[in-house]
Scaffold this motif. Structure first.
Motif, PDB file in Angstrom:
ATOM      1  N   PRO A   3       0.835  -1.204   0.000  1.00 20.25           N
ATOM      2  CA  PRO A   3       0.000   0.000   0.000  1.00 20.25           C
ATOM      3  C   PRO A   3       0.866   1.249   0.000  1.00 20.25           C
ATOM      4  O   PRO A   3       1.960   1.283   0.568  1.00 20.25           O
ATOM      5  CB  PRO A   3      -0.800  -0.104   1.296  1.00 20.25           C
ATOM      6  N   THR A   4       0.376   2.262  -0.674  1.00 20.13           N
ATOM      7  CA  THR A   4       1.082   3.524  -0.743  1.00 20.13           C
ATOM      8  C   THR A   4       1.057   4.193   0.613  1.00 20.13           C
ATOM      9  O   THR A   4       2.081   4.593   1.160  1.00 20.13           O
ATOM     10  CB  THR A   4       0.390   4.415  -1.789  1.00 20.13           C
ATOM     11  N   LEU A   5      -0.108   4.288   1.157  1.00 21.08           N
ATOM     12  CA  LEU A   5      -0.285   4.890   2.464  1.00 21.08           C
ATOM     13  C   LEU A   5      -1.226   3.917   3.145  1.00 21.08           C
ATOM     14  O   LEU A   5      -2.405   3.868   2.814  1.00 21.08           O
ATOM     15  CB  LEU A   5      -0.980   6.250   2.290  1.00 21.08           C
ATOM     16  N   PRO A   6      -0.761   3.106   4.065  1.00 17.79           N
ATOM     17  CA  PRO A   6      -1.634   2.062   4.604  1.00 17.79           C
ATOM     18  C   PRO A   6      -2.910   2.685   5.159  1.00 17.79           C
ATOM     19  O   PRO A   6      -2.877   3.655   5.920  1.00 17.79           O
ATOM     20  CB  PRO A   6      -0.787   1.429   5.702  1.00 17.79           C
ATOM     21  N   LEU A   7      -4.028   2.125   4.767  1.00 17.36           N
ATOM     22  CA  LEU A   7      -5.314   2.675   5.140  1.00 17.36           C
ATOM     23  C   LEU A   7      -5.485   2.756   6.647  1.00 17.36           C
ATOM     24  O   LEU A   7      -6.000   3.758   7.156  1.00 17.36           O
ATOM     25  CB  LEU A   7      -6.425   1.840   4.510  1.00 17.36           C
ATOM     26  N   PRO A   8      -5.086   1.752   7.418  1.00 15.25           N
ATOM     27  CA  PRO A   8      -5.302   1.833   8.860  1.00 15.25           C
ATOM     28  C   PRO A   8      -4.760   3.131   9.443  1.00 15.25           C
ATOM     29  O   PRO A   8      -5.391   3.754  10.294  1.00 15.25           O
ATOM     30  CB  PRO A   8      -4.551   0.611   9.393  1.00 15.25           C
ATOM     31  N   GLU A 345     -13.541   6.329   6.929  1.00 13.04           N
ATOM     32  CA  GLU A 345     -12.707   5.477   6.090  1.00 13.04           C
ATOM     33  C   GLU A 345     -12.932   5.797   4.608  1.00 13.04           C
ATOM     34  O   GLU A 345     -12.000   5.752   3.802  1.00 13.04           O
ATOM     35  CB  GLU A 345     -13.018   4.005   6.370  1.00 13.04           C
ATOM     36  N   SER A 346     -14.163   6.132   4.243  1.00 10.26           N
ATOM     37  CA  SER A 346     -14.443   6.490   2.850  1.00 10.26           C
ATOM     38  C   SER A 346     -13.680   7.751   2.451  1.00 10.26           C
ATOM     39  O   SER A 346     -13.112   7.823   1.350  1.00 10.26           O
ATOM     40  CB  SER A 346     -15.953   6.711   2.666  1.00 10.26           C
ATOM     41  N   VAL A 347     -13.652   8.732   3.359  1.00 10.46           N
ATOM     42  CA  VAL A 347     -12.874   9.943   3.056  1.00 10.46           C
ATOM     43  C   VAL A 347     -11.391   9.602   2.929  1.00 10.46           C
ATOM     44  O   VAL A 347     -10.704  10.069   2.013  1.00 10.46           O
ATOM     45  CB  VAL A 347     -13.080  11.019   4.146  1.00 10.46           C
ATOM     46  N   ALA A 348     -10.915   8.767   3.841  1.00 14.21           N
ATOM     47  CA  ALA A 348      -9.498   8.405   3.820  1.00 14.21           C
ATOM     48  C   ALA A 348      -9.127   7.730   2.502  1.00 14.21           C
ATOM     49  O   ALA A 348      -8.102   8.050   1.885  1.00 14.21           O
ATOM     50  CB  ALA A 348      -9.195   7.475   4.995  1.00 14.21           C
ATOM     51  N   LEU A 350     -10.618   8.040  -0.345  1.00 13.73           N
ATOM     52  CA  LEU A 350     -10.693   9.004  -1.456  1.00 13.73           C
ATOM     53  C   LEU A 350      -9.518   9.975  -1.426  1.00 13.73           C
ATOM     54  O   LEU A 350      -9.027  10.395  -2.487  1.00 13.73           O
ATOM     55  CB  LEU A 350     -12.028   9.748  -1.408  1.00 13.73           C
ATOM     56  N   LEU A 351      -9.052  10.305  -0.240  1.00 13.21           N
ATOM     57  CA  LEU A 351      -7.852  11.158  -0.160  1.00 13.21           C
ATOM     58  C   LEU A 351      -6.672  10.426  -0.765  1.00 13.21           C
ATOM     59  O   LEU A 351      -5.843  11.019  -1.465  1.00 13.21           O
ATOM     60  CB  LEU A 351      -7.556  11.528   1.294  1.00 13.21           C
ATOM     61  N   GLU A 352      -6.586   9.145  -0.501  1.00 12.49           N
ATOM     62  CA  GLU A 352      -5.515   8.353  -1.080  1.00 12.49           C
ATOM     63  C   GLU A 352      -5.650   8.299  -2.609  1.00 12.49           C
ATOM     64  O   GLU A 352      -4.661   8.433  -3.334  1.00 12.49           O
ATOM     65  CB  GLU A 352      -5.540   6.948  -0.475  1.00 12.49           C
ATOM     66  N   VAL A 353      -6.872   8.142  -3.085  1.00 12.50           N
ATOM     67  CA  VAL A 353      -7.099   8.146  -4.532  1.00 12.50           C
ATOM     68  C   VAL A 353      -6.643   9.475  -5.136  1.00 12.50           C
ATOM     69  O   VAL A 353      -5.923   9.513  -6.138  1.00 12.50           O
ATOM     70  CB  VAL A 353      -8.591   7.884  -4.856  1.00 12.50           C
ATOM     71  N   THR A 354      -7.010  10.586  -4.502  1.00  9.33           N
ATOM     72  CA  THR A 354      -6.608  11.889  -5.064  1.00  9.33           C
ATOM     73  C   THR A 354      -5.093  12.053  -4.972  1.00  9.33           C
ATOM     74  O   THR A 354      -4.466  12.617  -5.869  1.00  9.33           O
ATOM     75  CB  THR A 354      -7.302  13.057  -4.347  1.00  9.33           C
ATOM     76  N   GLN A 355      -4.512  11.536  -3.890  1.00  7.08           N
ATOM     77  CA  GLN A 355      -3.054  11.631  -3.748  1.00  7.08           C
ATOM     78  C   GLN A 355      -2.354  10.904  -4.896  1.00  7.08           C
ATOM     79  O   GLN A 355      -1.376  11.405  -5.467  1.00  7.08           O
ATOM     80  CB  GLN A 355      -2.663  10.990  -2.412  1.00  7.08           C
TER      81      GLN A 355
END
Lengths: 440, 440, 440
Positions: A3-8, A345-348, A350-355
């Motif tokens: 993972p690029t930025l681990p979701l947890p 978690e959904s926002v997180a 999506l932030l990763e997607v935009t990143q």
């Protein structure tokens, strides 16, 4: 791929605070009786303006929008059903789902048998009120639990729907966050459903908090958030903004993002746009379960964005899928059904997607003949030191080898098996040393 | 698909004689202390000149080669480490791996603790001397078995490295075998490693014997063999020969070809050049185990040949892989580790590869409308008789049907399931009858 | 995907009647002694003219046709083999397979040992008469069961073949059914085999009844049926009609369609022409077992149609495959081997193939920006009502979404998972409402 930025991590950072705040926004929006037009949408957008500087647009009834026309404005004050004893057996004030949404006004006495043509229930879910609409076929009606419907005694009933259907306008909200370029990411949520939460107060809240977060960042892309009534709102927005569509590089419809199911991504019509690749990558990198489904011309406003005349690169992010969970379009899709943690978690995600979108560029090696001499630029040392020196060194070699203007950073990450975040960081270092230059 | 030329046959034919001769060449080259520059390379090429008419090139130190500069020439006379008693505890004369390759000269007394910064060993392989280099960061050092390192007593040691680092030149060897066309097959081996055998006296010996064999044949392609120091040699050669690169149609880096592992082919950067297809076909046809690995920008000089500014169709043939066998870059990669039979089999396989390359043309059916009448040309009889008449007849039909200028013989062999050798033989017969003509 | 027109229905509708009628045609054609030229073919075409208005063409012997020349005409009156006692041990009158097809005339006494060079049998199928020919190498011979051959006693035999080989013509039949466009579907069957049924009286009967059925319909495509001697007939037809080939959009060679095996489709040379896609779809939709095999340059006249100079979109439909069933080219391929039901089912399948071809167009959504408003056109109602309303509604959405001029109806059926027949019907409705227009 790692993972690029681990979701947890993101989740931990955001859920405690933001999740509760998001759920509070959902609770504030819950009682409002929305429809495709009318004060419910206006009131909804006004509440959102406490969070983000939404611009509200009004498009007059009667305005032609492609094959459609902006419909009349619907506003409702009250509605109820009285039995012969004058008791309110069904009351809009208790739950706005009780009224067939967009009902024509009525005030009429009629016997149960006749009334029943205007009563809607769910025999298989007898305790729930269904959510029903009749936008384009004039009709009126009440929705109620089937268990209650079965207990209604014969007799005369008085049906009162104190509503108006008059020329007015269709209302939508828009927020434009300018970035370094005019290339746009479009984020769309529908705002026409009354008191049901996952569909789509969840999407509205997620879009709002995503917008608030992105507004505080310096972005390469411009971001356009639209809060629109489903179908007619999307058609109206597309019609009114046709000249801007060419800027759209990526887009997402956000809906059903508050329940506890794992994520579902519905691909764009083409299925291989960059947004498809990026969302799939992030979902995979997060290391949790997820579903990928192909585009089909049904569901939410991707139907309009992906119509053949536009074919925009717009996918749809959900958790549970449209029509496929028992609470769907019922009174059970309520404040308990959506969870603060899921919203956060959904926002997180999506932030990763935009990143990833922000960083996913193509570069050109400025020194493409043989490898450049990295040692004389101190590059071995500058990026060593951390524990993953080996993968950073390999990231350099992969970036130099594949940066021929054809391979995106995500493509390089996939081919090399190195985490996107490492590839992106090392690309930045190589760019600082003028060994890579971005392709414009 | 059946093997074109079954490997066991070639092997039988060559191993007994040539394998031993090849191993003898490896043994002759073994004691020479090679580096990226200096007399070790010169001496190596001189030995090879007894086998093939190599041309030796010298490129002066200081010559700019792309992002690099040709380094100084390193020559070493002697090196040792004396303990306080004046005993040679480490001696270059015993094994040239004992010296950090490209060490700066030194003659200094120093205590064990300080000396240890210049001592290299392999704690996990305590009986082996590691092979270490320091080309671009001036340093000196000694390499020794870890078991010996642990026994060194405290005290003053005298470190002597009688070497020179002076302007001179980088040396490489080249052999050009002109063929019918200027289209070239490039074969490259690195010649910079001192006394280790598989890496890369094996590649040198295989290239040499392949060249000797091809020199005795009439070839369609021209063949260019280069014997170069790794990395800087490849960069130098590419820089000095940039105007000739357009002729390169296929290429192979040869390395690690003397051990007993099965073959490994590392594909070109594109992964679908003809050389990829041909090597994969031959490996498959041989009916033995093998590995195919995708290109990655690490390993040997394919890194340079496949840099994005060139992207040459150059793959890499190995047995054991770079860095992935315990003897790698240690004193255990010695004369016992490489086998006569393996060396011979490597040559046999490469001859088969060149044979397929030579024959793998595209043809055009001169009579493309309907099948030509084969009987009136006596073609049924002329090629019948042998046991595999059926497949030869089918080979005729396939060749006539697919020879539209788009399908190579190898493509026809694959699609038909008929051995490449049969397809190639029958194509020659049809060409004699003017039913096929080669596409130029 | 669900079948468009379930095969069992067609089969029921046609087998009882047509199957028997088809088998009767096979029985009428059975006794005729056909060859590549001569009265056998003429008599065959004359029988077919009772069913369909075939035009008969005669191409003179000696006419150059590409790399070939139209051969002499062969006609046979009688043939037999007498033993010393003057008994007919082999008699053409009993079964025309007894004569090596295209035998030169002979009337000669010769001893058994010499005679045996002209006798053909099948040792592994000792009770069957083989079917053998010698078109291009002048020869004469008799075919007989091996069990009989083994009982022939030593002695003088009299071989009589009362045949003529003279200048005449090659005969073929052609039926052109003009459609709305000049785009053509070519259907080819070979008519040169004597008394064997599956190969190819079955193909002849299937083509005849398919033609009769299509002649009664209004078709978009024009259909061209050709009844030709194998190989030389196909070459002759192609040579004589080269200027018309550009009209051919799809084609099928019909052969071996009367036995009880499941269908086999041999793809075109390209393998991805529309005919390949359509036949595969229909076979799959029928829900029975079937085989798909790739093109290979052997078998029937697809060899000529798919030669590289033409590369026509012509596949081959069979049941049992060429050369792969024990009755192949023997007297066991008789009237019992082909079944009325199989013949009828073959016609039914081909009608379905033509139906899909006829309807499989590409359309353009005339209202491509957003979805059109279906309700105002009464489209929800007009096509609802039937039980599969849901899939018809989805068919509308899929058609509107994918009709960008790039997707055929079959492609839309495949992507949506909706039956082709539903897609085609709904497309017709949308075209009536001017929401779709066909791409020309």
């Amino acid at each position: 791929m790692k993972p690029t930025l681990p979701l947890p991590e993101i989740e931990e950072a955001t859920s405690a605070i933001v999740g509760e705040e998001m759920h509070a926004l959902v609770a504030k929006l819950f009682p409002v009786c929305r429809s495709i037009t009318g004060n419910g949408v206006r009131q909804t957008l006004q509440i959102l303006q406490d969070y983000i500087p939404l611009v509200v647009h009004e498009v007059p009834s009667g305005t032609p929008v492609f094959d459609w026309v902006v419909p009349k404005e619907w506003n409702i004050q009250d509605a109820y059903l009285l039995n012969e004893a004058g008791e309110k057996v069904v009351d809009f004030a208790a739950n706005n789902l009780h009224v067939l949404n967009y009902s024509t006004p009525i005030n009429k006495q009629l016997p149960l048998q006749e009334l029943k043509k205007h009563l809607f229930s769910l025999p298989e879910q007898p305790d729930l009120i269904p959510y029903k609409t009749s936008y384009y076929k004039p009709n009126w009606g009440f929705c109620l639990p089937d268990r209650q419907l079965q207990t209604l005694e014969e007799g005369l009933y008085t049906a009162v729907i104190d509503a108006t259907l008059e020329d007015g306008s269709l209302t939508y909200g828009e927020l434009y966050l300018p970035g370094e370029t005019e290339d746009e990411v479009l984020v769309s949520s529908h705002v026409c459903h009354p008191s049901i939460c996952n569909d789509n107060l969840s999407g509205i809240a997620v879009a709002t908090f995503l917008a608030r977060e992105l507004a505080g960042r310096k972005n390469r892309y411009s971001y356009r958030f639209i809060f629109i009534p489903a179908t007619i709102g999307a058609i109206t927005w597309l019609s009114q903004n046709e000249n801007r569509l060419a800027n759209i590089r990526h887009g997402l419809v956000l809906t059903l993002l508050g329940d506890e199911a794992s994520f579902t991504y519905k691909r764009t019509r083409e299925g291989n746009f960059e947004i498809d690749e990026v969302v799939e990558h992030v979902l995979q990198a997060c290391g949790k379960g997820y579903q990928l489904i192909d585009f089909f011309p049904y569901g939410y406003d991707e139907r309009q964005f992906c119509s053949p005349g536009f074919n925009l690169p717009v996918g749809c992010l959900m958790r549970s899928q449209h029509g496929e969970f028992p609470e769907y379009h019922t009174s059970a899709d309520n404040l308990e059904f959506v969870k603060a943690g899921s919203l956060a978690e959904s926002v997180a995600l999506l932030l990763e997607v935009t990143q990833v979108l922000e960083q996913n560029r193509k570069y050109r090696n400025t020194n493409p003949k043989c490898e450049p001499k990295l040692g004389k630029r101190g590059l071995y040392d500058s990026i060593a030191g951390s524990g993953d020196w080996k993968s950073r060194e390999m990231a350099m070699f992969w970036l130099l080898n594949l940066s021929d203007g054809q391979h995106s950073l995500l493509a390089i990450a996939k081919r090399s098996g190195i985490a996107f975040s490492t590839i992106a960081e090392v690309a930045a270092v190589l760019q600082q040393h003028a060994l890579l230059e971005p392709v414009t």
